[in-house]
Design an enzyme around this catalytic site. Sequence first.
Site, PDB file in Angstrom:
ATOM      1  N   TYR A 142       0.865  -1.189   0.000  1.00 49.53           N
ATOM      2  CA  TYR A 142       0.000   0.000   0.000  1.00 49.53           C
ATOM      3  C   TYR A 142       0.894   1.229   0.000  1.00 49.53           C
ATOM      4  O   TYR A 142       1.902   1.265   0.714  1.00 49.53           O
ATOM      5  CB  TYR A 142      -0.896  -0.019   1.237  1.00 49.53           C
ATOM      6  CG  TYR A 142      -1.748   1.214   1.467  1.00 49.53           C
ATOM      7  CD1 TYR A 142      -1.473   2.083   2.537  1.00 49.53           C
ATOM      8  CD2 TYR A 142      -2.826   1.522   0.641  1.00 49.53           C
ATOM      9  CE1 TYR A 142      -2.262   3.207   2.768  1.00 49.53           C
ATOM     10  CE2 TYR A 142      -3.617   2.642   0.867  1.00 49.53           C
ATOM     11  CZ  TYR A 142      -3.325   3.486   1.928  1.00 49.53           C
ATOM     12  OH  TYR A 142      -4.095   4.605   2.157  1.00 49.53           O
ATOM     13  N   ASP A 237       9.227   2.800  -1.270  1.00 50.61           N
ATOM     14  CA  ASP A 237       8.278   3.451  -0.371  1.00 50.61           C
ATOM     15  C   ASP A 237       8.690   3.080   1.056  1.00 50.61           C
ATOM     16  O   ASP A 237       8.352   2.000   1.548  1.00 50.61           O
ATOM     17  CB  ASP A 237       6.849   2.995  -0.671  1.00 50.61           C
ATOM     18  CG  ASP A 237       5.859   3.627   0.288  1.00 50.61           C
ATOM     19  OD1 ASP A 237       4.646   3.563   0.013  1.00 50.61           O
ATOM     20  OD2 ASP A 237       6.291   4.188   1.316  1.00 50.61           O
ATOM     21  N   LYS A 265       5.537   9.181   8.371  1.00 44.91           N
ATOM     22  CA  LYS A 265       5.464   8.623   9.724  1.00 44.91           C
ATOM     23  C   LYS A 265       6.578   9.105  10.662  1.00 44.91           C
ATOM     24  O   LYS A 265       6.535  10.237  11.147  1.00 44.91           O
ATOM     25  CB  LYS A 265       5.394   7.088   9.643  1.00 44.91           C
ATOM     26  CG  LYS A 265       4.105   6.603   8.917  1.00 44.91           C
ATOM     27  CD  LYS A 265       3.973   5.107   8.907  1.00 44.91           C
ATOM     28  CE  LYS A 265       2.898   4.656   7.928  1.00 44.91           C
ATOM     29  NZ  LYS A 265       1.558   4.545   8.523  1.00 44.91           N
TER      30      LYS A 265
HETATM   31  P1  KE4 Z   1      -0.366   8.327   4.810  1.00 47.94           P
HETATM   32  O1  KE4 Z   1      -0.991   9.077   3.665  1.00 47.94           O
HETATM   33  O2  KE4 Z   1      -1.391   7.481   5.575  1.00 47.94           O
HETATM   34  O3  KE4 Z   1       0.468   9.229   5.719  1.00 47.94           O
HETATM   35  O4  KE4 Z   1       0.698   7.309   4.210  1.00 47.94           O
HETATM   36  C1  KE4 Z   1       0.290   6.396   3.226  1.00 47.94           C
HETATM   37  C2  KE4 Z   1       1.255   5.216   3.236  1.00 47.94           C
HETATM   38  C3  KE4 Z   1       2.220   5.145   2.250  1.00 47.94           C
HETATM   39  N1  KE4 Z   1       3.112   4.126   2.221  1.00 47.94           N
HETATM   40  C4  KE4 Z   1       3.089   3.154   3.170  1.00 47.94           C
HETATM   41  C5  KE4 Z   1       4.086   2.045   3.099  1.00 47.94           C
HETATM   42  C6  KE4 Z   1       2.121   3.186   4.211  1.00 47.94           C
HETATM   43  O5  KE4 Z   1       2.094   2.204   5.145  1.00 47.94           O
HETATM   44  C7  KE4 Z   1       1.187   4.240   4.256  1.00 47.94           C
HETATM   45  C8  KE4 Z   1       0.112   4.321   5.309  1.00 47.94           C
HETATM   46  N2  KE4 Z   1       0.005   3.208   6.203  1.00 47.94           N
HETATM   47  C9  KE4 Z   1      -1.312   2.996   6.759  1.00 47.94           C
HETATM   48  C10 KE4 Z   1      -1.385   1.653   7.497  1.00 47.94           C
HETATM   49  N3  KE4 Z   1      -0.295   0.795   7.318  1.00 47.94           N
HETATM   50  C11 KE4 Z   1      -1.685   4.119   7.651  1.00 47.94           C
HETATM   51  C12 KE4 Z   1      -2.881   3.865   8.521  1.00 47.94           C
HETATM   52  C13 KE4 Z   1      -4.166   4.412   7.946  1.00 47.94           C
HETATM   53  O6  KE4 Z   1      -4.407   4.266   6.721  1.00 47.94           O
HETATM   54  O7  KE4 Z   1      -4.929   5.000   8.741  1.00 47.94           O
END
Ligand code: KE4
Length: 425
Positions: A142, A237, A265
């Site tokens: 993701y 990523d 993060k």
């Molecule tokens: P954000 O837009 O949520 O800050 O980041 C997206 C993203 C991009 N790349 C990776 C590898 C990620 O894990 C994420 C976001 N992770 C999710 C759960 N693993 C965030 C939690 C959520 O969606 O509320």
Amino acid sequence: MSQSDALFEAAQRLIPGGVNSPVRAFRAVGGKPFFVARAEGARIWDVDGRSYLDFLGSWGPLILGHAPAAVVEAVSEAARRGTSYGAPTASEVEIAEVISRALPSIEMLRLVSSGTEAAMSAIRLARGATGRDAIVKFEGCYHGHADSLLVKAGSGGATFSLPDSAGVPPSLAALTVTLPFNDLEAVRRTFDARGSEIAAVIVEPVAGNMGVVPPAPGFLGGLRELTTRHGALLIFDEVITGFRVAYGGAQSLYGVRPDLTCLGKIIGGGLPVGAYGGRRDLMTHVSPLGGVYQAGTLSGNPLAVAAGLATLRALQDPSAYRRLEALGARLQAGLEGAAREAGVPLTVNRVGSMLTGFFTGGAVTDFASAKPSDTARYAKFFHAMLARGVFLAASQFEAAFVSLAHSEADIDSAAQAARQALGAA
Ligand code: KE4
């Protein structure tokens, strides 16, 4: 009615699912989410006064634990000087220097406000810099919710993908190829068939979004070789893995240098920060230097950057990653021991302080081998752990995280709770 339930009822009247990000709604594990009152160190309290050992850490950012003094002080001090200027600040230069020194592949970077923005921008840059349209991603990985990345594997191998969300035009989804993670042959076949159309391969170098799945030996190096040979870019990523699995991210751990990297993060220390960066000859395509447009009102926000800098400075302590590794290994051993005693099939995948216990007997090396995990069993385990004061990710296909605020006693308490939750005690 509990305070959480009352708040959840009110929230659902105004916010889709009562939450501002879907996975928080507990839909994958059932039940209702608790509402948070406060958190400190390794603990989080709900509005009804219950407290939990937190192994979610806000889905990854809180590698120092909740409200570390250095971060709270840095944000408070920054806020007293103003919260946003829409003009450059010294701290943005400083965090760019810190990140570039930690990840030397990042010769130049742009701060944004989320991992989604980072990945979306990196994809646009790859297309703009190469003049190609196709993107390769991997099933179970993701990269945020940009249209080109909300896709699922089309029928039959290396055909182009289908939308994985309403609102994503099939014509756009078709520009993304979705392949099995760790399947280098599938990538090779795709490049043989379409190499001249592919702008980039984007990959979580350690997958976290199907649950934790490490790269197979040679997989990342193979992606590096194939993308270079075909003139495509390699995008790591590292929104989760950046400063998580090592101070230099997964690229330092596995010794593979991507062309572009996405971060998020941890670099925001719990405040909204994302970043994308990499080779200078690529980043000079980004506006205002080049034709790839990307912008953001709150990009490089002084409070968020202050939190990020305080976090990254704390991670420069050479003992930090030894301790994260030791705590992660202790939790893995505790979970595996509990499952063994209870006779429950559990496969724990771990890299440093990120780990997932899959309720399956077999090895989990990609999304196809993760999917058969017993999600009903995970849901039961999640709630049994919550009842014993341990907060895990509300989905089998996510990662749990250990922070520097966790003690050995915290880890052992979680392991004991797991023995009880699995019926071993
Ligand atoms: P954000 O837009 O949520 O800050 O980041 C997206 C993203 C991009 N790349 C990776 C590898 C990620 O894990 C994420 C976001 N992770 C999710 C759960 N693993 C965030 C939690 C959520 O969606 O509320």
